[in-house]
Design a protein around this motif. Structure first.
Motif, mmCIF file in Angstrom:
data_model
loop_
_atom_site.group_PDB
_atom_site.id
_atom_site.type_symbol
_atom_site.label_atom_id
_atom_site.label_comp_id
_atom_site.label_asym_id
_atom_site.label_seq_id
_atom_site.Cartn_x
_atom_site.Cartn_y
_atom_site.Cartn_z
ATOM 1 N N LEU A 191 0.827 -1.204 0.000
ATOM 2 C CA LEU A 191 0.000 0.000 0.000
ATOM 3 C C LEU A 191 0.864 1.257 0.000
ATOM 4 C CD1 LEU A 191 -2.810 -1.012 2.542
ATOM 5 C CD2 LEU A 191 -2.808 -1.185 0.052
ATOM 6 N N ALA A 192 2.029 1.187 0.614
ATOM 7 C CA ALA A 192 2.916 2.355 0.650
ATOM 8 C C ALA A 192 3.397 2.734 -0.741
ATOM 9 C CB ALA A 192 4.102 2.078 1.568
ATOM 10 N N ARG A 193 3.693 1.731 -1.563
ATOM 11 C CA ARG A 193 4.167 2.036 -2.918
ATOM 12 C C ARG A 193 3.088 2.736 -3.732
ATOM 13 N NH1 ARG A 193 4.571 -2.483 -5.311
ATOM 14 N NH2 ARG A 193 4.439 -4.013 -3.618
ATOM 15 N N ALA A 194 1.848 2.280 -3.604
ATOM 16 C CA ALA A 194 0.746 2.951 -4.313
ATOM 17 C C ALA A 194 0.515 4.338 -3.741
ATOM 18 C CB ALA A 194 -0.520 2.109 -4.199
ATOM 19 N N VAL A 246 6.108 5.049 6.220
ATOM 20 C CA VAL A 246 6.535 4.126 5.167
ATOM 21 C C VAL A 246 6.185 4.733 3.807
ATOM 22 C CG1 VAL A 246 6.441 1.759 4.316
ATOM 23 C CG2 VAL A 246 6.068 2.210 6.754
ATOM 24 N N VAL A 247 4.978 5.283 3.707
ATOM 25 C CA VAL A 247 4.557 5.954 2.474
ATOM 26 C C VAL A 247 5.520 7.089 2.133
ATOM 27 C CG1 VAL A 247 2.715 7.290 1.371
ATOM 28 C CG2 VAL A 247 2.136 5.375 2.879
ATOM 29 N N CYS A 248 5.820 7.929 3.124
ATOM 30 C CA CYS A 248 6.705 9.074 2.885
ATOM 31 C C CYS A 248 8.116 8.628 2.528
ATOM 32 C CB CYS A 248 6.748 9.965 4.120
ATOM 33 S SG CYS A 248 5.209 10.844 4.464
ATOM 34 N N GLY A 249 8.598 7.589 3.210
ATOM 35 C CA GLY A 249 9.935 7.106 2.910
ATOM 36 C C GLY A 249 10.051 6.594 1.489
ATOM 37 N N VAL A 250 9.064 5.835 1.043
ATOM 38 C CA VAL A 250 9.073 5.325 -0.331
ATOM 39 C C VAL A 250 8.926 6.478 -1.326
ATOM 40 C CG1 VAL A 250 7.880 3.844 -1.993
ATOM 41 C CG2 VAL A 250 8.192 3.069 0.369
ATOM 42 N N ALA A 251 8.052 7.439 -1.001
ATOM 43 C CA ALA A 251 7.845 8.582 -1.896
ATOM 44 C C ALA A 251 9.127 9.392 -2.056
ATOM 45 C CB ALA A 251 6.720 9.470 -1.364
ATOM 46 N N PRO A 283 7.408 2.863 12.187
ATOM 47 C CA PRO A 283 7.887 1.483 12.215
ATOM 48 C C PRO A 283 9.101 1.271 11.322
ATOM 49 C CG PRO A 283 6.074 1.636 10.694
ATOM 50 C CD PRO A 283 6.244 3.011 11.293
ATOM 51 N N GLY A 284 9.542 2.322 10.627
ATOM 52 C CA GLY A 284 10.622 2.258 9.659
ATOM 53 C C GLY A 284 10.200 2.949 8.378
ATOM 54 N N THR A 285 11.144 3.208 7.500
ATOM 55 C CA THR A 285 10.854 3.986 6.300
ATOM 56 C C THR A 285 11.216 3.267 5.005
ATOM 57 O OG1 THR A 285 13.033 5.053 6.222
ATOM 58 C CG2 THR A 285 11.344 6.083 7.625
ATOM 59 N N ARG A 286 11.632 2.000 5.115
ATOM 60 C CA ARG A 286 12.061 1.223 3.951
ATOM 61 C C ARG A 286 13.381 1.736 3.382
ATOM 62 N NH1 ARG A 286 9.536 -3.742 2.185
ATOM 63 N NH2 ARG A 286 8.130 -4.035 3.948
ATOM 64 N N SER A 287 14.095 2.546 4.150
ATOM 65 C CA SER A 287 15.443 2.978 3.796
ATOM 66 C C SER A 287 16.299 2.883 5.057
ATOM 67 C CB SER A 287 15.452 4.416 3.269
ATOM 68 O OG SER A 287 14.861 4.487 1.990
ATOM 69 N N GLY A 288 17.555 2.514 4.900
ATOM 70 C CA GLY A 288 18.403 2.300 6.061
ATOM 71 C C GLY A 288 18.936 3.559 6.698
ATOM 72 N N SER A 289 18.800 4.683 6.006
ATOM 73 C CA SER A 289 19.316 5.937 6.541
ATOM 74 C C SER A 289 18.626 7.109 5.867
ATOM 75 C CB SER A 289 20.830 6.043 6.311
ATOM 76 O OG SER A 289 21.108 6.156 4.922
ATOM 77 N N ALA A 290 18.778 8.283 6.484
ATOM 78 C CA ALA A 290 18.227 9.497 5.871
ATOM 79 C C ALA A 290 18.907 9.769 4.539
ATOM 80 C CB ALA A 290 18.412 10.681 6.826
ATOM 81 N N ALA A 291 20.200 9.514 4.471
ATOM 82 C CA ALA A 291 20.926 9.750 3.224
ATOM 83 C C ALA A 291 20.414 8.856 2.105
ATOM 84 C CB ALA A 291 22.418 9.526 3.445
ATOM 85 N N ALA A 292 20.011 7.620 2.459
ATOM 86 C CA ALA A 292 19.531 6.676 1.440
ATOM 87 C C ALA A 292 18.211 7.104 0.822
ATOM 88 C CB ALA A 292 19.395 5.283 2.055
ATOM 89 N N GLY A 303 8.412 -6.169 7.312
ATOM 90 C CA GLY A 303 9.050 -5.194 8.188
ATOM 91 C C GLY A 303 9.535 -4.006 7.386
ATOM 92 N N HIS A 304 9.805 -2.898 8.095
ATOM 93 C CA HIS A 304 10.093 -1.649 7.393
ATOM 94 C C HIS A 304 11.479 -1.070 7.666
ATOM 95 C CE1 HIS A 304 5.999 -1.888 6.127
ATOM 96 N NE2 HIS A 304 5.530 -1.783 7.366
ATOM 97 N N GLY A 305 12.323 -1.826 8.375
ATOM 98 C CA GLY A 305 13.711 -1.425 8.486
ATOM 99 C C GLY A 305 14.022 -0.511 9.658
ATOM 100 N N THR A 306 15.100 0.219 9.530
ATOM 101 C CA THR A 306 15.695 0.997 10.617
ATOM 102 C C THR A 306 14.737 2.026 11.200
ATOM 103 O OG1 THR A 306 17.829 0.768 9.493
ATOM 104 C CG2 THR A 306 17.682 2.416 11.249
ATOM 105 N N ASP A 307 14.728 2.105 12.527
ATOM 106 C CA ASP A 307 13.978 3.138 13.233
ATOM 107 C C ASP A 307 14.612 4.492 12.918
ATOM 108 O OD1 ASP A 307 12.881 4.903 15.060
ATOM 109 O OD2 ASP A 307 13.637 3.856 16.838
#
Length: 366
Positions: A206-209, A241-246, A265-274, A303-307
């Protein structure tokens, strides 16, 4: 991968799934149906030749193209299009703000049978499925500072207390701290959120959509409003998660000045830089927020990765010490609401930094 490591990884994934549901049960039912594509009426819109020129395709036209098209129309031409195609115009990113308000007032009345309450400003309204919408608080066309609230699970057309309460509360806080600065806030329930307990909370389906819709919405704001700074985007729970993917998908084109993860719960990226975004990245989590029970892993798509409040993530972490529970980040008088107001206003020197991030406010003041 050695068998022991594989077993540990799979066990962690199961824990992530269980914790992400935030309840003791599990539903092995169908996935939540995603509402995608342009709203109903797109075919009639495409077939409309009343202006003697093709109308921008609501499925493919970029918000910049839509904005340029409407800029070339007279006021009567705009009004006629909105009257003939309210569902299309009301949800068309890049169309003039006031025109979308008028179209969505018609959409609301057609769906509910009564006019919306006086003063309501709906920047989007799509009744399909569980329904999506975006509601504006304040004077968006004249705002110099804008905040967009992106909520998590169980928000839709009928149930949206958290995002609308946050948007109202933040607007009041902004007015109290900077009464001379025109501001506006937006509750953006513009994607199909996870519904109840189920696997969608632990995956990014759902986050990707939703990310595609969020990117378009923010791009539309950039072409139809003229704030002094790009909007602050406040992402709560699964909304992060939506914002991280966006942000990751749009990269430098992500149209936000500040990106804030709350109870994530995580952003689907391991870091802010990513994330690859030029936005300033912030994060906070209340000590009593149950989201801390969610293992910050990403295994086999679960799961959504790094806090994002973890020091290794690299976000600017601010305090939410007196916030209660998972949804109290905009509670009146809380340090979290004060910090969200300061970030939105660009008054970074007023942000209360977490002990793990003492330099979080050490950024240029706009």
């Amino acid at each position: 991968m050695p068998r022991r490591r594989l077993t540990r990884a799979l066990a962690t994934a199961v824990l992530a799934l269980a914790a992400a549901t935030a309840t003791g049960g599990w539903t092995f039912g169908p996935h939540t149906a995603i509402v995608e594509g342009p709203p109903p009426g797109a075919a009639a819109w495409r077939a409309d030749d009343s202006l003697g020129v093709p109308l921008p395709d609501p499925a493919t036209a970029a918000p910049a193209e839509v904005a340029a098209f409407f800029a070339g129309l007279s006021e009567p031409q705009r009004a006629q299009l909105a009257a003939r195609h309210p569902l299309t115009v009301g949800n068309l990113d890049g169309a003039p703000v006031e025109l979308r308000y008028a179209a969505n007032a018609r959409n609301w009345q057609a769906f509910h049978g009564t006019a919306p309450e006086p003063g309501r400003q709906l920047l989007a309204f799509d009744p399909r499925g569980r329904g999506t919408f975006a509601e504006v608080f304040g004077d968006l066309p004249s705002a110099e500072r804008v905040a967009v609230v992106v909520p998590g699970s169980d928000n839709d057309l009928d149930s949206h207390r958290t995002p609308t309460t946050w948007a109202r509360g933040l607007l009041a806080e902004l007015a109290a701290h900077a009464p001379d600065v025109p501001t506006a806030t937006i509750a953006w329930v513009g994607y199909t959120t996870p519904d109840g307990v189920g696997p969608d909370q632990a995956t990014d389906r759902l986050a990707r959509a939703g990310a595609q819709r969020l990117d378009r919405f923010l791009a539309g704001l950039a072409h139809t409003t003229s704030p002094a700074a790009a909007p602050t985007v406040l992402c709560h729970s699964y909304g992060s998660v939506v914002c991280g993917v966006a942000a990751r998908d749009a990269g430098a084109a992500f149209a936000a000045g500040d990106l804030v993860f709350l109870g994530s719960p995580g952003t689907r990226s391991g870091s802010a830089a990513a994330l690859g975004t030029e936005a300033r990245v912030w994060a906070s989590r209340a000590p009593s927020d149950w989201i801390s029970a969610v293992p910050n892993v990403q295994v086999l798509g679960l799961g959504h990765g790094t806090d994002p409040t973890d020091p290794t993530y690299g976000a600017r972490v601010f305090t939410s010490d007196d916030v209660t529970g998972h949804a109290g980040y905009a509670a009146p008088g809380s340090d979290a609401l004060h910090n969200l107001s300061a970030i939105t206003l660009g008054a970074y020197q007023l942000v209360s930094c977490a002990p793990t991030s003492p330099e979080c406010s050490d950024v240029p003041v706009l």
